[in-house]
Design a protein around this motif. Structure first.
Motif, PDB file in Angstrom:
ATOM      1  N   ASN A   1       0.827  -1.179   0.000  1.00 58.16           N
ATOM      2  CA  ASN A   1       0.000   0.000   0.000  1.00 58.16           C
ATOM      3  C   ASN A   1       0.871   1.242   0.000  1.00 58.16           C
ATOM      4  O   ASN A   1       0.659   2.138  -0.811  1.00 58.16           O
ATOM      5  CB  ASN A   1      -0.931  -0.034   1.203  1.00 58.16           C
ATOM      6  CG  ASN A   1      -1.778   1.214   1.325  1.00 58.16           C
ATOM      7  OD1 ASN A   1      -1.246   2.280   1.610  1.00 58.16           O
ATOM      8  ND2 ASN A   1      -3.058   1.100   1.112  1.00 58.16           N
ATOM      9  N   LEU A   2       1.815   1.291   0.887  1.00 60.14           N
ATOM     10  CA  LEU A   2       2.648   2.485   0.970  1.00 60.14           C
ATOM     11  C   LEU A   2       3.492   2.671  -0.283  1.00 60.14           C
ATOM     12  O   LEU A   2       3.648   3.791  -0.771  1.00 60.14           O
ATOM     13  CB  LEU A   2       3.536   2.429   2.214  1.00 60.14           C
ATOM     14  CG  LEU A   2       2.796   2.478   3.545  1.00 60.14           C
ATOM     15  CD1 LEU A   2       3.758   2.275   4.703  1.00 60.14           C
ATOM     16  CD2 LEU A   2       2.038   3.776   3.699  1.00 60.14           C
ATOM     17  N   ALA A   3       4.024   1.578  -0.833  1.00 61.48           N
ATOM     18  CA  ALA A   3       4.832   1.675  -2.055  1.00 61.48           C
ATOM     19  C   ALA A   3       3.992   2.201  -3.215  1.00 61.48           C
ATOM     20  O   ALA A   3       4.448   3.046  -3.988  1.00 61.48           O
ATOM     21  CB  ALA A   3       5.431   0.317  -2.402  1.00 61.48           C
ATOM     22  N   ALA A   4       2.771   1.726  -3.350  1.00 63.44           N
ATOM     23  CA  ALA A   4       1.890   2.194  -4.423  1.00 63.44           C
ATOM     24  C   ALA A   4       1.517   3.661  -4.218  1.00 63.44           C
ATOM     25  O   ALA A   4       1.506   4.449  -5.174  1.00 63.44           O
ATOM     26  CB  ALA A   4       0.638   1.324  -4.496  1.00 63.44           C
ATOM     27  N   ALA A   5       1.220   4.043  -3.004  1.00 60.33           N
ATOM     28  CA  ALA A   5       0.859   5.433  -2.721  1.00 60.33           C
ATOM     29  C   ALA A   5       2.041   6.365  -2.983  1.00 60.33           C
ATOM     30  O   ALA A   5       1.881   7.444  -3.565  1.00 60.33           O
ATOM     31  CB  ALA A   5       0.381   5.575  -1.275  1.00 60.33           C
ATOM     32  N   ILE A   6       3.235   5.954  -2.589  1.00 64.70           N
ATOM     33  CA  ILE A   6       4.427   6.778  -2.824  1.00 64.70           C
ATOM     34  C   ILE A   6       4.708   6.901  -4.317  1.00 64.70           C
ATOM     35  O   ILE A   6       5.031   7.979  -4.807  1.00 64.70           O
ATOM     36  CB  ILE A   6       5.631   6.210  -2.059  1.00 64.70           C
ATOM     37  CG1 ILE A   6       5.440   6.450  -0.560  1.00 64.70           C
ATOM     38  CG2 ILE A   6       6.940   6.844  -2.544  1.00 64.70           C
ATOM     39  CD1 ILE A   6       6.421   5.731   0.318  1.00 64.70           C
ATOM     40  N   ALA A   7       4.572   5.798  -5.055  1.00 64.41           N
ATOM     41  CA  ALA A   7       4.790   5.837  -6.510  1.00 64.41           C
ATOM     42  C   ALA A   7       3.824   6.829  -7.158  1.00 64.41           C
ATOM     43  O   ALA A   7       4.202   7.547  -8.093  1.00 64.41           O
ATOM     44  CB  ALA A   7       4.628   4.445  -7.109  1.00 64.41           C
ATOM     45  N   GLN A   8       2.594   6.905  -6.674  1.00 62.80           N
ATOM     46  CA  GLN A   8       1.620   7.834  -7.236  1.00 62.80           C
ATOM     47  C   GLN A   8       1.974   9.283  -6.915  1.00 62.80           C
ATOM     48  O   GLN A   8       1.697  10.184  -7.696  1.00 62.80           O
ATOM     49  CB  GLN A   8       0.220   7.505  -6.733  1.00 62.80           C
ATOM     50  CG  GLN A   8      -0.320   6.220  -7.310  1.00 62.80           C
ATOM     51  CD  GLN A   8      -1.701   5.869  -6.789  1.00 62.80           C
ATOM     52  OE1 GLN A   8      -2.310   6.606  -6.024  1.00 62.80           O
ATOM     53  NE2 GLN A   8      -2.192   4.719  -7.202  1.00 62.80           N
ATOM     54  N   GLN A   9       2.584   9.508  -5.774  1.00 65.87           N
ATOM     55  CA  GLN A   9       2.916  10.873  -5.371  1.00 65.87           C
ATOM     56  C   GLN A   9       4.250  11.346  -5.929  1.00 65.87           C
ATOM     57  O   GLN A   9       4.539  12.536  -5.921  1.00 65.87           O
ATOM     58  CB  GLN A   9       2.911  10.985  -3.851  1.00 65.87           C
ATOM     59  CG  GLN A   9       1.526  10.824  -3.274  1.00 65.87           C
ATOM     60  CD  GLN A   9       1.509  10.944  -1.761  1.00 65.87           C
ATOM     61  OE1 GLN A   9       2.509  11.246  -1.128  1.00 65.87           O
ATOM     62  NE2 GLN A   9       0.356  10.708  -1.177  1.00 65.87           N
ATOM     63  N   CYS A  10       5.075  10.421  -6.407  1.00 67.42           N
ATOM     64  CA  CYS A  10       6.426  10.761  -6.881  1.00 67.42           C
ATOM     65  C   CYS A  10       6.554  10.548  -8.386  1.00 67.42           C
ATOM     66  O   CYS A  10       7.530   9.983  -8.863  1.00 67.42           O
ATOM     67  CB  CYS A  10       7.456   9.927  -6.135  1.00 67.42           C
ATOM     68  SG  CYS A  10       7.494  10.235  -4.366  1.00 67.42           S
ATOM     69  N   ARG A  11       5.592  10.995  -9.134  1.00 67.77           N
ATOM     70  CA  ARG A  11       5.604  10.789 -10.589  1.00 67.77           C
ATOM     71  C   ARG A  11       6.788  11.468 -11.264  1.00 67.77           C
ATOM     72  O   ARG A  11       7.194  11.071 -12.339  1.00 67.77           O
ATOM     73  CB  ARG A  11       4.309  11.288 -11.206  1.00 67.77           C
ATOM     74  CG  ARG A  11       3.119  10.461 -10.817  1.00 67.77           C
ATOM     75  CD  ARG A  11       1.837  11.113 -11.297  1.00 67.77           C
ATOM     76  NE  ARG A  11       0.692  10.507 -10.676  1.00 67.77           N
ATOM     77  CZ  ARG A  11      -0.025   9.545 -11.227  1.00 67.77           C
ATOM     78  NH1 ARG A  11       0.289   9.079 -12.398  1.00 67.77           N
ATOM     79  NH2 ARG A  11      -1.063   9.043 -10.601  1.00 67.77           N
TER      80      ARG A  11
ATOM     81  N   GLY B   1     -12.146   7.460   0.623  1.00 64.82           N
ATOM     82  CA  GLY B   1     -11.958   7.614  -0.816  1.00 64.82           C
ATOM     83  C   GLY B   1     -10.673   8.312  -1.216  1.00 64.82           C
ATOM     84  O   GLY B   1     -10.469   8.618  -2.372  1.00 64.82           O
ATOM     85  N   ARG B   2      -9.807   8.562  -0.259  1.00 67.20           N
ATOM     86  CA  ARG B   2      -8.565   9.293  -0.525  1.00 67.20           C
ATOM     87  C   ARG B   2      -7.521   8.369  -1.126  1.00 67.20           C
ATOM     88  O   ARG B   2      -7.111   7.397  -0.500  1.00 67.20           O
ATOM     89  CB  ARG B   2      -8.065   9.927   0.763  1.00 67.20           C
ATOM     90  CG  ARG B   2      -9.014  10.986   1.296  1.00 67.20           C
ATOM     91  CD  ARG B   2      -8.701  11.478   2.684  1.00 67.20           C
ATOM     92  NE  ARG B   2      -7.298  11.733   2.883  1.00 67.20           N
ATOM     93  CZ  ARG B   2      -6.736  11.735   4.093  1.00 67.20           C
ATOM     94  NH1 ARG B   2      -7.443  11.500   5.159  1.00 67.20           N
ATOM     95  NH2 ARG B   2      -5.451  11.979   4.214  1.00 67.20           N
ATOM     96  N   PRO B   3      -7.029   8.664  -2.338  1.00 66.17           N
ATOM     97  CA  PRO B   3      -6.080   7.775  -3.002  1.00 66.17           C
ATOM     98  C   PRO B   3      -4.715   7.692  -2.329  1.00 66.17           C
ATOM     99  O   PRO B   3      -3.997   6.723  -2.540  1.00 66.17           O
ATOM    100  CB  PRO B   3      -5.964   8.346  -4.415  1.00 66.17           C
ATOM    101  CG  PRO B   3      -6.487   9.724  -4.343  1.00 66.17           C
ATOM    102  CD  PRO B   3      -7.442   9.773  -3.182  1.00 66.17           C
ATOM    103  N   GLU B   4      -4.367   8.649  -1.497  1.00 65.41           N
ATOM    104  CA  GLU B   4      -3.089   8.528  -0.785  1.00 65.41           C
ATOM    105  C   GLU B   4      -3.163   7.461   0.306  1.00 65.41           C
ATOM    106  O   GLU B   4      -2.153   7.001   0.803  1.00 65.41           O
ATOM    107  CB  GLU B   4      -2.613   9.867  -0.221  1.00 65.41           C
ATOM    108  CG  GLU B   4      -3.467  10.439   0.878  1.00 65.41           C
ATOM    109  CD  GLU B   4      -4.613  11.317   0.403  1.00 65.41           C
ATOM    110  OE1 GLU B   4      -5.152  12.057   1.249  1.00 65.41           O
ATOM    111  OE2 GLU B   4      -4.973  11.262  -0.786  1.00 65.41           O
ATOM    112  N   ILE B   5      -4.375   7.058   0.668  1.00 63.13           N
ATOM    113  CA  ILE B   5      -4.571   5.983   1.642  1.00 63.13           C
ATOM    114  C   ILE B   5      -4.989   4.693   0.937  1.00 63.13           C
ATOM    115  O   ILE B   5      -4.521   3.616   1.291  1.00 63.13           O
ATOM    116  CB  ILE B   5      -5.629   6.391   2.693  1.00 63.13           C
ATOM    117  CG1 ILE B   5      -5.135   7.610   3.475  1.00 63.13           C
ATOM    118  CG2 ILE B   5      -5.942   5.233   3.634  1.00 63.13           C
ATOM    119  CD1 ILE B   5      -6.158   8.208   4.406  1.00 63.13           C
ATOM    120  N   ALA B   6      -5.843   4.804  -0.058  1.00 65.69           N
ATOM    121  CA  ALA B   6      -6.310   3.658  -0.849  1.00 65.69           C
ATOM    122  C   ALA B   6      -5.912   3.904  -2.312  1.00 65.69           C
ATOM    123  O   ALA B   6      -6.703   4.442  -3.086  1.00 65.69           O
ATOM    124  CB  ALA B   6      -7.817   3.490  -0.711  1.00 65.69           C
TER     125      ALA B   6
END
Length: 89
Positions: A1-11, A63-68
């Motif tokens: 979860n954290l790896a996916a969320a970080i990848a989304q925030q670090c484009r 519904g927050r994508p940084e969490i889900a």
């Protein structure tokens, strides 16, 4: 979860890939598979809900994508993802 969320925030950082092992990417527990496998054999639906409750301090993802991360509608531009899953994930 954290790896996916970080990848989304670090484009803007060129990541080679995401390695996601048994990722819990969303807290929507009303899918057919959650109901079909609600009693295990290893992870129950109730336990999955309890883990999300602890992860979000009882607030859920709201519904927050940084969490889900699965809730993010903007998935283009992400590095490839390698998903490690098991039969009952």
């Amino acid at each position: 979860n954290l790896a996916a969320a970080i990848a989304q925030q670090c484009r803007d950082i060129p990541l080679a890939a995401q390695m996601l092992a048994y990722p819990a990417l969303d807290d929507y527990f009303d899918t057919p598979s959650y109901h079909q496998n609600a009693e295990g054999p290893f992870l129950t639906r109730a336990l999955a809900k309890a883990v999300w409750c602890h992860y979000t301090a009882g607030q859920g993802s709201q519904g927050r994508p940084e969490i889900a991360p699965l809730r993010n509608e903007l998935l283009q531009g992400l590095p490839p993802a390698i998903l490690l899953v098991a039969e009952h994930d």
